[in-house]
Design an enzyme around this catalytic site. Structure first.
Site, mmCIF file in Angstrom:
data_model
loop_
_atom_site.group_PDB
_atom_site.id
_atom_site.type_symbol
_atom_site.label_atom_id
_atom_site.label_comp_id
_atom_site.label_asym_id
_atom_site.label_seq_id
_atom_site.Cartn_x
_atom_site.Cartn_y
_atom_site.Cartn_z
ATOM 1 C CE1 TYR A 78 -3.151 -2.861 -0.097
ATOM 2 C CE2 TYR A 78 -3.632 -2.546 2.221
ATOM 3 C CZ TYR A 78 -3.838 -3.219 1.040
ATOM 4 O OH TYR A 78 -4.752 -4.247 0.991
ATOM 5 C CG LEU A 138 -18.169 -0.103 2.718
ATOM 6 C CD1 LEU A 138 -17.736 1.212 3.359
ATOM 7 C CD2 LEU A 138 -19.576 -0.488 3.190
ATOM 8 N N GLY A 139 -17.591 -2.046 -1.714
ATOM 9 C CA GLY A 139 -17.538 -1.968 -3.184
ATOM 10 C C GLY A 139 -16.285 -1.303 -3.715
ATOM 11 C CB ALA A 196 -17.085 2.981 -0.639
HETATM 12 N N1 LIG Z 1 -6.391 -8.418 0.029
HETATM 13 C C1 LIG Z 1 -6.583 -7.682 -1.032
HETATM 14 O O1 LIG Z 1 -6.233 -8.042 -2.164
HETATM 15 C C2 LIG Z 1 -7.231 -6.347 -0.852
HETATM 16 C C3 LIG Z 1 -7.676 -5.613 -1.976
HETATM 17 C C4 LIG Z 1 -8.294 -4.392 -1.743
HETATM 18 C C5 LIG Z 1 -8.462 -3.918 -0.443
HETATM 19 N N2 LIG Z 1 -7.995 -4.638 0.615
HETATM 20 C C6 LIG Z 1 -8.162 -4.181 2.019
HETATM 21 O O2 LIG Z 1 -9.528 -3.988 2.259
HETATM 22 C C7 LIG Z 1 -9.746 -2.663 2.751
HETATM 23 C C8 LIG Z 1 -11.101 -2.158 2.333
HETATM 24 O O3 LIG Z 1 -11.211 -2.104 0.926
HETATM 25 P P1 LIG Z 1 -11.188 -0.724 0.115
HETATM 26 O O4 LIG Z 1 -10.578 0.341 0.940
HETATM 27 O O5 LIG Z 1 -10.592 -1.047 -1.207
HETATM 28 O O6 LIG Z 1 -12.720 -0.459 -0.198
HETATM 29 P P2 LIG Z 1 -14.035 -0.187 0.693
HETATM 30 O O7 LIG Z 1 -13.765 -0.481 2.092
HETATM 31 O O8 LIG Z 1 -15.139 -0.902 0.009
HETATM 32 O O9 LIG Z 1 -14.242 1.356 0.457
HETATM 33 C C9 LIG Z 1 -13.367 2.295 1.014
HETATM 34 C C10 LIG Z 1 -13.976 3.672 0.952
HETATM 35 O O10 LIG Z 1 -15.209 3.646 1.606
HETATM 36 C C11 LIG Z 1 -15.474 4.899 2.125
HETATM 37 N N3 LIG Z 1 -16.245 4.683 3.357
HETATM 38 C C12 LIG Z 1 -15.900 3.880 4.385
HETATM 39 N N4 LIG Z 1 -16.862 3.878 5.321
HETATM 40 C C13 LIG Z 1 -17.831 4.696 4.870
HETATM 41 C C14 LIG Z 1 -19.086 5.100 5.387
HETATM 42 N N5 LIG Z 1 -19.530 4.633 6.558
HETATM 43 N N6 LIG Z 1 -19.843 5.961 4.655
HETATM 44 C C15 LIG Z 1 -19.397 6.418 3.468
HETATM 45 N N7 LIG Z 1 -18.201 6.065 2.906
HETATM 46 C C16 LIG Z 1 -17.450 5.212 3.616
HETATM 47 C C17 LIG Z 1 -14.139 5.537 2.442
HETATM 48 O O11 LIG Z 1 -14.200 6.886 2.061
HETATM 49 P P3 LIG Z 1 -13.153 8.006 2.559
HETATM 50 O O12 LIG Z 1 -11.870 7.662 1.853
HETATM 51 O O13 LIG Z 1 -13.765 9.268 2.083
HETATM 52 O O14 LIG Z 1 -13.020 7.878 4.023
HETATM 53 C C18 LIG Z 1 -13.144 4.689 1.670
HETATM 54 O O15 LIG Z 1 -12.366 5.383 0.747
HETATM 55 C C19 LIG Z 1 -8.570 -1.886 2.160
HETATM 56 O O16 LIG Z 1 -8.394 -0.656 2.788
HETATM 57 C C20 LIG Z 1 -7.460 -2.869 2.327
HETATM 58 O O17 LIG Z 1 -6.992 -2.831 3.667
HETATM 59 C C21 LIG Z 1 -7.391 -5.851 0.425
#
Ligand SMILES: NC(=O)c1ccc[n+]([C@@H]2O[C@H](COP(=O)([O-])OP(=O)(O)OC[C@H]3O[C@@H](n4cnc5c(N)ncnc54)[C@H](OP(=O)(O)O)[C@@H]3O)[C@@H](O)[C@H]2O)c1
Length: 287
Positions: A53, A210-211, A216
């Site tokens: 990251y 959250l997609g 999200a």
């Molecule tokens: N293992 C893998 O291959 C892999 C791949 C992808 C991700 N991940 C992990 O999974 C975690 C989550 O996935 P992600 O960050 O890609 O996507 P996500 O959690 O689906 O979406 C993240 C976004 O959601 C917004 N958000 C969060 N809570 C919210 C709420 N209550 N209301 C409105 N918006 C909200 C945030 O906005 P703001 O930025 O404005 O706060 C953030 O940017 C990552 O951070 C990472 O640690 C792992």
């Protein structure tokens, strides 16, 4: 906050995903630290990160460094916070993501993560993604050695199918504690892996619950069913989504990403939100 288990460690039912604070579109360090502190203030004791990251080639582990900094500057006791990192993905700096699951790379990656996190042993180390050039048994076998050597306390895998989960569980001698796969209203094809984890008592950590970062915020406008249930409860569609995931199994621990304190503060409330069986059934069908 409600607790769930990863192996023998109790963590908050909602974790914090660190990725949005270190890749494209990331905020400044001050806002990131405030976001991590807001999560800790709200009772979050699981933070997900990875050495990959980061944005530029020369800043491997940007997110791990940030988390270590935020933990060190928080006023409370961080001894019960589980930092879950990963190795096996790389970012050469041109925006792409590559993989290296070779034992040599994983060993080097663990040493880097240990230094950046400032710990003697990594709380939870997850093999980030299978590398088609390296036998899966070799990559997971390295995790087993790292466990035996005490460099990592718990071992997990990510982006694994049913067969790989079973194989990893066998290689690790029953010590596989977590599987991190994509799962959200938009991406439900990991349901089989989620069911298997439930059956085996392994934590299932939905990633992009959250997609994903780009979508999200607008989850409610893409998934009307989630928006309707949210309106009925007077909460955000994001909270409903996380509560729906939590209800799938006592072994599910979503790790919503955040780059603003308000996002994670809202998301953690999902741990206290109870949906009815009828609502859950509707959400299972909701497009
Ligand atoms: N293992 C893998 O291959 C892999 C791949 C992808 C991700 N991940 C992990 O999974 C975690 C989550 O996935 P992600 O960050 O890609 O996507 P996500 O959690 O689906 O979406 C993240 C976004 O959601 C917004 N958000 C969060 N809570 C919210 C709420 N209550 N209301 C409105 N918006 C909200 C945030 O906005 P703001 O930025 O404005 O706060 C953030 O940017 C990552 O951070 C990472 O640690 C792992």
């Amino acid at each position: 906050m409600k607790q769930r288990s990863i192996g023998n460690v109790q963590v908050s039912a909602i974790g914090l995903g660190g990725m949005p604070m270190s890749i494209e579109g990331r905020p400044d360090i001050d806002r990131s630290v405030r976001t991590i502190h807001a999560a800790l203030d709200a009772g979050v004791t699981l933070i997900d990160t990875a050495d990959a990251y980061h944005l530029h080639a020369d800043e491997v582990g940007h997110n791990e460094t940030l988390i270590a900094q935020a933990l060190a500057s928080w006023s409370g006791d961080t001894s019960d916070v589980l930092v879950a990192t990963k190795g096996g993905h790389l970012r050469p700096g041109d925006g792409s993501w590559t993989v290296d699951g070779s034992p040599a790379h994983l060993r080097e990656a663990v040493e880097g993560s240990l230094k950046r996190l400032g710990v003697d042993a990594i709380g939870l180390y997850q093999f980030h993604r299978p590398d088609p050039k390296v036998p899966y048994a070799d990559s997971v076998g390295t995790l087993r050695e790292l466990l035996d050597e005490g460099k990592i306390r718990l071992a997990g895998i990510s982006n694994a199918n049913v067969e790989q989960i079973r194989q990893a569980q066998e290689i690790l001698g029953g010590r596989l504690v977590s599987v991190q796969n994509q799962f959200s209203p938009a991406f439900r094809s990991s349901e089989d892996e989620l069911r298997l984890c439930d059956e085996l008592g392994i934590a299932f950590l939905p990633w992009s619950p959250l997609g994903g970062i780009a979508k999200a915020g607008e989850l409610g406008s893409h998934f009307a069913g989630f928006a309707q249930v949210a309106e009925a409860h007077g909460v955000s569609p994001q909270q409903v989504t996380l509560a729906w995931e939590l209800a799938k199994s006592e072994h599910v621990i979503p790790i919503p990403g955040a780059s603003r304190p308000e996002s994670i503060t809202d998301s953690v409330r999902a741990a206290e939100l109870t949906l009815t069986d009828e609502e859950l059934a509707r959400l299972d069908q909701a497009a």
